[in-house]
Motif scaffolding. Structure first.
Motif, PDB file in Angstrom:
ATOM      1  N   MET A  99       0.830  -1.199   0.000  1.00  0.00           N
ATOM      2  CA  MET A  99       0.000   0.000   0.000  1.00  0.00           C
ATOM      3  C   MET A  99       0.867   1.254   0.000  1.00  0.00           C
ATOM      4  N   LEU A 100       0.229   2.361  -0.337  1.00  0.00           N
ATOM      5  CA  LEU A 100       0.833   3.685  -0.223  1.00  0.00           C
ATOM      6  C   LEU A 100       0.066   4.409   0.867  1.00  0.00           C
ATOM      7  N   ALA A 101       0.772   4.910   1.851  1.00  0.00           N
ATOM      8  CA  ALA A 101       0.132   5.677   2.921  1.00  0.00           C
ATOM      9  C   ALA A 101       0.487   7.147   2.741  1.00  0.00           C
ATOM     10  N   VAL A 102      -0.494   8.011   2.937  1.00  0.00           N
ATOM     11  CA  VAL A 102      -0.279   9.456   2.930  1.00  0.00           C
ATOM     12  C   VAL A 102      -0.568   9.942   4.335  1.00  0.00           C
ATOM     13  N   CYS A 103       0.268  10.853   4.835  1.00  0.00           N
ATOM     14  CA  CYS A 103       0.048  11.299   6.210  1.00  0.00           C
ATOM     15  C   CYS A 103       0.568  12.706   6.441  1.00  0.00           C
ATOM     16  N   LYS A 104      -0.015  13.329   7.429  1.00  0.00           N
ATOM     17  CA  LYS A 104       0.550  14.562   7.954  1.00  0.00           C
ATOM     18  C   LYS A 104       1.630  14.125   8.934  1.00  0.00           C
ATOM     19  N   PRO A 105       2.819  14.738   8.886  1.00  0.00           N
ATOM     20  CA  PRO A 105       3.904  14.301   9.767  1.00  0.00           C
ATOM     21  C   PRO A 105       3.498  14.265  11.241  1.00  0.00           C
ATOM     22  N   PHE A 106       3.922  13.209  11.922  1.00  0.00           N
ATOM     23  CA  PHE A 106       3.584  12.977  13.324  1.00  0.00           C
ATOM     24  C   PHE A 106       4.044  14.115  14.223  1.00  0.00           C
ATOM     25  N   ASP A 107       5.199  14.724  13.880  1.00  0.00           N
ATOM     26  CA  ASP A 107       5.746  15.779  14.745  1.00  0.00           C
ATOM     27  C   ASP A 107       5.042  17.127  14.565  1.00  0.00           C
ATOM     28  N   GLY A 108       4.054  17.187  13.668  1.00  0.00           N
ATOM     29  CA  GLY A 108       3.309  18.419  13.467  1.00  0.00           C
ATOM     30  C   GLY A 108       4.017  19.454  12.618  1.00  0.00           C
ATOM     31  N   GLN A 109       5.232  19.153  12.188  1.00  0.00           N
ATOM     32  CA  GLN A 109       5.992  20.073  11.348  1.00  0.00           C
ATOM     33  C   GLN A 109       5.554  19.920   9.895  1.00  0.00           C
ATOM     34  N   PRO A 110       5.865  20.891   9.046  1.00  0.00           N
ATOM     35  CA  PRO A 110       5.490  20.769   7.632  1.00  0.00           C
ATOM     36  C   PRO A 110       6.161  19.561   6.973  1.00  0.00           C
ATOM     37  N   ASN A 111       5.451  18.970   6.022  1.00  0.00           N
ATOM     38  CA  ASN A 111       6.042  17.862   5.269  1.00  0.00           C
ATOM     39  C   ASN A 111       7.115  18.405   4.333  1.00  0.00           C
ATOM     40  N   HIS A 112       8.116  17.576   4.050  1.00  0.00           N
ATOM     41  CA  HIS A 112       9.183  17.916   3.108  1.00  0.00           C
ATOM     42  C   HIS A 112       9.495  16.677   2.288  1.00  0.00           C
ATOM     43  N   PRO A 113       9.328  16.749   0.967  1.00  0.00           N
ATOM     44  CA  PRO A 113       9.713  15.593   0.141  1.00  0.00           C
ATOM     45  C   PRO A 113      11.202  15.310   0.312  1.00  0.00           C
ATOM     46  N   GLY A 114      11.563  14.065   0.423  1.00  0.00           N
ATOM     47  CA  GLY A 114      12.956  13.698   0.590  1.00  0.00           C
ATOM     48  C   GLY A 114      13.724  13.815  -0.710  1.00  0.00           C
ATOM     49  N   ASN A 115      14.960  14.220  -0.634  1.00  0.00           N
ATOM     50  CA  ASN A 115      15.829  14.288  -1.801  1.00  0.00           C
ATOM     51  C   ASN A 115      16.394  12.900  -2.050  1.00  0.00           C
ATOM     52  N   GLY A 116      16.002  12.309  -3.156  1.00  0.00           N
ATOM     53  CA  GLY A 116      16.419  10.946  -3.464  1.00  0.00           C
ATOM     54  C   GLY A 116      15.346   9.916  -3.165  1.00  0.00           C
ATOM     55  N   ASN A 117      14.299  10.296  -2.436  1.00  0.00           N
ATOM     56  CA  ASN A 117      13.188   9.384  -2.181  1.00  0.00           C
ATOM     57  C   ASN A 117      12.242   9.387  -3.369  1.00  0.00           C
ATOM     58  N   MET A 118      11.696   8.216  -3.683  1.00  0.00           N
ATOM     59  CA  MET A 118      10.773   8.113  -4.802  1.00  0.00           C
ATOM     60  C   MET A 118       9.936   6.855  -4.614  1.00  0.00           C
ATOM     61  N   VAL A 119       8.678   6.943  -4.990  1.00  0.00           N
ATOM     62  CA  VAL A 119       7.795   5.783  -5.004  1.00  0.00           C
ATOM     63  C   VAL A 119       7.634   5.375  -6.462  1.00  0.00           C
ATOM     64  N   ALA A 120       7.950   4.124  -6.781  1.00  0.00           N
ATOM     65  CA  ALA A 120       7.858   3.622  -8.152  1.00  0.00           C
ATOM     66  C   ALA A 120       6.635   2.717  -8.281  1.00  0.00           C
ATOM     67  N   ILE A 121       5.824   3.000  -9.297  1.00  0.00           N
ATOM     68  CA  ILE A 121       4.579   2.269  -9.522  1.00  0.00           C
ATOM     69  C   ILE A 121       4.661   1.577 -10.871  1.00  0.00           C
ATOM     70  N   HIS A 122       4.369   0.276 -10.878  1.00  0.00           N
ATOM     71  CA  HIS A 122       4.406  -0.513 -12.110  1.00  0.00           C
ATOM     72  C   HIS A 122       2.975  -0.733 -12.599  1.00  0.00           C
ATOM     73  N   PRO A 123       2.533   0.048 -13.601  1.00  0.00           N
ATOM     74  CA  PRO A 123       1.160  -0.102 -14.075  1.00  0.00           C
ATOM     75  C   PRO A 123       0.947  -1.229 -15.088  1.00  0.00           C
ATOM     76  N   GLY A 124       2.001  -1.892 -15.561  1.00  0.00           N
ATOM     77  CA  GLY A 124       1.826  -3.083 -16.375  1.00  0.00           C
ATOM     78  C   GLY A 124       2.296  -3.056 -17.814  1.00  0.00           C
ATOM     79  N   SER A 125       2.522  -1.868 -18.387  1.00  0.00           N
ATOM     80  CA  SER A 125       2.985  -1.793 -19.777  1.00  0.00           C
ATOM     81  C   SER A 125       3.522  -0.397 -20.054  1.00  0.00           C
ATOM     82  N   LYS A 126       4.207  -0.256 -21.184  1.00  0.00           N
ATOM     83  CA  LYS A 126       4.690   1.073 -21.586  1.00  0.00           C
ATOM     84  C   LYS A 126       3.514   2.016 -21.813  1.00  0.00           C
ATOM     85  N   GLU A 127       2.460   1.499 -22.441  1.00  0.00           N
ATOM     86  CA  GLU A 127       1.279   2.327 -22.695  1.00  0.00           C
ATOM     87  C   GLU A 127       0.644   2.789 -21.388  1.00  0.00           C
TER      88      GLU A 127
END
Length: 123
Positions: free
Chosen positions: A48-76
């Motif tokens: 699964m993919l979870a989306v959340c507001k950070p537990f510490d209450g601070q603003p979210n920051h995308p990580g540098n080098g972090n990435m979620v890869a999704i395989h949808p099944g074909s090039k198309e």
């Protein structure tokens, strides 16, 4: 092996709508919503993919080098998911194309919170 991946967001309603719409063709939907965190996937036994507001209450920051890869099944399908993500408010971080000849086809976007996603197909 992977149960779920969590990414920080600033707007839960927007994030749930974005990911539920984006991943609907893969059979995904919001499975569990606990206000601060929500899980999107096919079922609770599949990754699964979870989306959340950070537990510490601070603003979210995308990580540098972090990435979620999704395989949808074909090039198309990579192309379809890339364009759907853009329509849903993502920004381009690499248009669809062959990255490694005859091996890896991919496209990259940033979701509305700046988290990096890849859509890919091997072969």
């Amino acid at each position: 092996m992977i149960g779920y991946v969590t990414i920080g967001v600033s707007d839960m309603a927007r994030a749930k709508a974005f990911y539920a719409s984006l991943l609907a063709d893969l059979g995904a939907k919001v499975l569990l919503d606990m206000e601060r965190i929500a899980f999107v996937g096919k079922d609770m036994k599949s990754p699964m993919l979870a989306v959340c507001k950070p537990f510490d209450g601070q603003p979210n920051h995308p990580g540098n080098g972090n990435m979620v890869a999704i395989h949808p099944g074909s090039k198309e399908a990579v192309d379809t998911f890339y364009h759907r993500a853009i329509e849903l408010g993502a920004t381009c971080d690499g248009e669809p194309g062959q990255r490694i000849p005859n091996q890896f086809y991919g496209a990259y976007v940033r979701d509305p919170d700046g988290n990096k996603l890849a859509f890919y197909h091997f072969g």
